[in-house]
Design a protein around this motif. Structure first.
Motif: not given
Lengths: 277, 222
Positions: B206, B121, B14-15, B139, B17, B154, B19, B118, B114, B35
């Motif tokens: 995630l 999430n 996954l790239r 997720c 990410f 992703d 938050c 996103c 994606s 992301q």
């Protein structure tokens, strides 16, 4: 007495039928409602079809217009689908701008057209960069008794198979399009996508082709679109309770069988329309 | 041994990410989810007053609004709203707030592929930040199948353009089953199962991230 119970406790009413592996209208859990198809009823449209899936009625009209192709795709024509849910079809819809369900359905149909390559948009191009066909597909729901998306996809497929486009030549001297209404050609249908909708009751029981009253009680809904090569063009499950891998497999199997049934039905109706001529 | 027609990428990647929660002062819950280059800002208001026309007698009415980066919301946003709303409704314990409204607003800050995952999430983080009771977390994971049959998780916008199919799934935290599915392009049943397996594996990362970020936020440092 049953009518009273149904109004007061609709969930329990339906559960009592599901316990016996059937539904309140007498169908099996994996049985679709009777599908009726009428092709070519709108004489002013280039192609049309009327589909009745039980009580759910959807009519599709295709109008072809000439236009300039988009800058991103100069060698392709395009299709503009629109699903309309007027107040006529159900008391849930009020007059005014299209609501969320109509817009989501329009987007779903647009995605199906793109994903399944139902027609090759290159076939709609008349002169690269200058002239192309635009097909406006208007789907109007006349009676909403559940399972709108299946009926819309069948109506669209049947209407496209019925569409006749006149021949267009670009005259060399004036470089204006010349339409010859005498010579008409049908559209070449590349793939035949058919949608099958399923509903999940109480997070575990999967039913096929839910009616409007069943739809209001479901914990989740799922629509699978397959084509004749058993490829999935869309798996649309807009949320709701989760589904296990085995149930998904069963559902896809049923969708593939349904695709064959519908393709045969459309073929039969098209034959019957052509033979008197 | 059945030869697999799809070549899996050796590791689910996954790239990067990240938050941030509680960054806005007015909404009851807010979160920003990033992301790679795709970034989304979510704000949650509720439980609050509801219009009589929209009220449901035994549950809260959830409304989701997705604002694109440029322009007014169009038909595409409505379809994304339907997906996000039904996923949130399945996980929220909305029967605890009858005749109330819950409004979730998602603003697209940048779209580099994606997007739907996103948005999901960001929505989940905002619901958590608002402190709304949920039966499970969810997720979103997007995967794309390129012309060679390889599965890319992703994907960026450039990768999405080259792929023949893009599949987005919302996975729940309790059973790791598929809650929501939205696909574009055509694919075989085998490819679908592969993608679901890959997304379930990616969802582990995630969910671990959700757990770590909540732990970090609520643990007291002495």
């Amino acid at each position: 007495m049953a009518a009273g119970f149904k109004t007061a406790e609709p969930l329990e009413y339906h559960r009592s039928f599901l316990k016996e592996q059937c539904r309140s209208d007498g169908r099996e859990l994996s049985e679709f409602r009777v599908t009726t198809l009428n092709i070519g009823s709108i004489s002013t449209a280039d192609g049309s079809a009327l589909v009745k899936l039980g009580n759910t009625t959807v009519i599709c009209g295709i109008k072809a217009e000439l236009s300039n192709p988009t800058v991103e795709a100069p060698g392709k024509g395009y299709m503009v689908p629109n699903v309309d849910l007027p107040p006529l079809c159900s008391s849930r819809f009020r007059p005014g701008p299209p609501g969320e369900q109509a817009q989501a359905a329009s987007q779903f149909i647009a995605d199906i057209i793109e994903s399944s390559e139902i027609i090759k948009t290159e076939d709609l191009c008349i002169e690269r960069g200058k002239l192309c066909w635009v097909l406006y597909c208007d789907l109007l729901c006349l009676d909403h008794d559940g399972n709108l998306l299946d009926a819309c996809v069948i109506a669209l497929l049947a209407a496209l198979q019925n569409t006749q486009l006149p021949e267009v030549t670009v005259s060399a001297d004036t470089s204006l399009p010349e339409v010859n209404f005498e010579k008409k050609r049908g559209l070449k249908i590349h793939r035949h996508p058919v949608a099958s909708s399923f509903g999940v009751f109480d997070k575990s029981i999967v039913i096929v082709d839910p009616t409007a009253e069943e739809e209001s009680l479901l914990t989740s809904q799922l629509t699978v679109v397959t084509d004749e090569e058993e490829r999935l063009c869309s798996m649309h499950k807009p949320g709701g309770s989760s589904l296990s891998g085995e149930k998904l497999q069963e559902v896809i199997g049923r969708a593939v069988v349904r695709q064959r049934e519908v393709q045969i039905l459309i073929g039969k109706v098209l034959q019957s329309v052509k033979t008197p001529q | 041994m059945i030869a697999m027609e799809v070549r899996k990428s050796s590791d689910v990647s996954l790239r990067e990410f990240g938050c941030e929660q509680n960054l806005l002062s007015r909404p009851d819950g807010s979160a920003s989810f990033v992301q790679g280059d795709t970034s989304v800002l979510a704000g949650m208001y509720g439980p609050a007053e509801v219009k009589v026309s929209k009220e449901i007698y035994d549950r809260a009415t959830l409304e989701v609004l997705i604002q694109p980066k440029v322009g007014l919301p169009s038909v595409r946003e409505r379809s994304l709203e339907q997906c996000v709303r039904e996923t949130c409704e399945a996980s929220l314990l909305s029967f605890l707030y009858p005749r109330s409204s819950l409004t979730l607003i998602l603003q697209v800050v940048h779209d580099d592929g994606s997007l739907l995952s996103c948005l999901l999430n960001g929505a989940c983080m905002a619901l958590m930040d608002a402190g709304l009771p949920m039966s499970c977390l969810f997720c979103g994971v997007t995967c794309a199948i390129n012309a060679d049959g390889e599965i890319i998780t992703d994907p960026t916008a450039a990768q999405e353009k080259q792929c023949r199919a893009i599949l987005t799934f919302a996975i729940d935290s309790t059973d790791r089953k598929v809650m929501m599915s939205s696909t574009r392009g055509s694919f075989s049943v085998h490819e679908l199962q592969e993608c679901i397996a890959v997304c379930q594996k990616a969802s582990e990362k995630l969910f671990k991230f959700y757990r770590d970020s909540v732990q970090r936020r609520y643990s007291k440092t002495v």
